[in-house]
Structures are given as C-alpha cells and as structure tokens.
Design an enzyme around this catalytic site. Sequence first.
Site, PDB file in Angstrom:
ATOM      1  N   ASP A 128      87.768  34.280  -9.000  1.00  0.00           N
ATOM      2  CA  ASP A 128      87.135  34.555  -7.708  1.00  0.00           C
ATOM      3  C   ASP A 128      88.185  35.083  -6.745  1.00  0.00           C
ATOM      4  OD1 ASP A 128      84.616  33.585  -8.536  1.00  0.00           O
ATOM      5  OD2 ASP A 128      85.300  31.528  -8.206  1.00  0.00           O
ATOM      6  N   LEU A 129      88.070  36.334  -6.354  1.00  0.00           N
ATOM      7  CA  LEU A 129      89.091  37.005  -5.558  1.00  0.00           C
ATOM      8  C   LEU A 129      89.392  36.259  -4.269  1.00  0.00           C
ATOM      9  CD1 LEU A 129      90.921  39.478  -5.184  1.00  0.00           C
ATOM     10  CD2 LEU A 129      88.986  40.625  -4.071  1.00  0.00           C
ATOM     11  N   ASP A 130      90.665  35.896  -4.093  1.00  0.00           N
ATOM     12  CA  ASP A 130      91.161  35.243  -2.878  1.00  0.00           C
ATOM     13  C   ASP A 130      90.437  33.936  -2.566  1.00  0.00           C
ATOM     14  OD1 ASP A 130      93.011  37.230  -2.515  1.00  0.00           O
ATOM     15  OD2 ASP A 130      91.821  38.362  -1.076  1.00  0.00           O
ATOM     16  N   GLU A 131      89.894  33.281  -3.578  1.00  0.00           N
ATOM     17  CA  GLU A 131      89.170  32.042  -3.343  1.00  0.00           C
ATOM     18  C   GLU A 131      89.694  30.895  -4.208  1.00  0.00           C
ATOM     19  OE1 GLU A 131      84.957  32.461  -3.466  1.00  0.00           O
ATOM     20  OE2 GLU A 131      84.931  34.224  -2.159  1.00  0.00           O
TER      21      GLU A 131
END
Length: 292
Positions: free
Chosen positions: A233-236
């Site tokens: 999950d991008l940047d999460e």
Amino acid sequence: MSVVGKETSTGALILTLGCADRPGITARVTAFLFERGCNILEAQQFNDRGSDRFFMRVAFDPDGTPRERLREEFDAFAREFDMRWKLALRDRARRVLIMVSKFDHCLVDLLYRWRTGELNIDPVAIVSNHPREAVSHIELGDVPFYHLPVSKETKPDQEAQLRKIAEQTQAELIVLARYMQIFSDEQSEHFAGRCINIHHSFLPGFKGAKPYHQAHDRGVKIIGATAHFVTGDLDEGPIIHQDVERVTHADAPDDLVRKGRDIERRVLAEAVRLFVEERVLLNDSRTVVFRG
C-alpha cells in the site's frame, strides 16, 4: 521464532521480543537473564491492550556468558510463550543499502551522520535509477554505486537485480532516501520489515506533482514528513517516525520546499537510528517504538 544477525564482535546485547500478553513475562525474562549472570542496562516494555500483545526490549551485558549458549537456552524458553524474538549485538554497525533518485538531500545527510559516527551503520551499496553523474558532486568514498535504470518493461528484471545486490552485500536494511520509484507488491513483500521510506506528510494531504506548491496554494500552516516501512500500500506502511514544522503566509513555495527537505532528512535519519538500535517492533499495521 528467533531472528539472528551475523555477529563477530563482542559486547552488550539487545533482546527484543513480542508475544501474546500474559502475566509474568517481564519477571520471567529478567529472571532468565539474572540466573545467567547478565546485567540489565536498559529495559522497556509495552502491553498493547487493543491486540493483547506484549513487547519488550532489553539491553544487557552478558558478563562472559557465551552468546550461542544464551540463544540456545532462550530459544527453549521462548517456545513456552510462542515468542518472536531477536538477539543482537548492541554496538555492531548494521549493513544498509541506500536507494536514491535525483533528490539527494537525504542521501547526503545519511552519509554525513555515518561519517561523523552519529549513525551506527555500514553503507554497503548505493543504488539509483539515475547514473552516477546525477550525484557526481557527492563524495561516496568506497561505497559501491549501482545504476539500475527502470521502465515499465524492465521493472521485473531491475527489481531482481536489486534483490541480488541486497543479498550479495548482506544488507539488513534498505533505505529509500527519496527513491522516486514504486516497488511492486512482490518487492515490497521481499523486503517486508526491513525497508524504510520517507515521504512528505501534510494536513490535509496532497498527492501528485509539486505537493509543496499545492500546500502553498491551500495556505497550510503545518508541513511534515513521515518515515515508514514499505508495504504494497503506497505510503501507508507502519509508521516509524514523524515530525512537523509550522509555516506562515509569508512562506513562498520555495520556502516550503526548503523546510520540507530539512524535515524529510531528519525524520529519515531518526527512523534509521531507531531501526539499527533495535527499537522498532512491528505490531501488525503499526509499530512499537522504544525510544532512548
């Protein structure tokens, strides 16, 4: 489950562990060390009421007790609690692979902190999707530099090359120092729990091109940065460290960029420090960070 790094030097050790919470774990762990003549130098614990999990970090002097003996005996002890644990030398420099694109402020800062002894790391490689000329003004010393260009068509092969370099250099931590390429889900899974990224973090959030300019247009009063583990999950991913700085109406977009870069480099450096000092424990989608 035991996780043990390769260690050749001597000195104080760090024991980290996580397991289901139950009464008496702290007493049992400290008694285990006491009975083997170990001297506890620092101890921190956390009981997560939400997940009913227990986490602990203990730095101690083994006082001549062989590490292999401690590992073997603690492994038997840990099975009783179904612990995930790690025993590591406190002062051994961790092997770090740093990735960078064109923005070099985080890379420069990490190298400076390493050379001054502030960060106890051993940079084993610098990898970039841009040629060496992009950071030609930076003194890399003997740290090997790898140029791995990437496109949509070559991404699988490029990621395979990165995994090979990480394996050959025995990298324990991958640091994305403003590396502006997104990992595939396979790559994120491969480096799970040992890859740290840095990104800007605003209230409200701004995605896409020129986030600092977007923030200026909206008149934000706080800018910040977040260091986290890389996941699919991008940047999460699980957050390790964050920081903010207040800005005013008098700040131009270039001022926000300047202040933002300063926050990014110090947040990333702190996240790396916490990791190499064995102060970050994963707790599902969150982290437990034992600061010191």
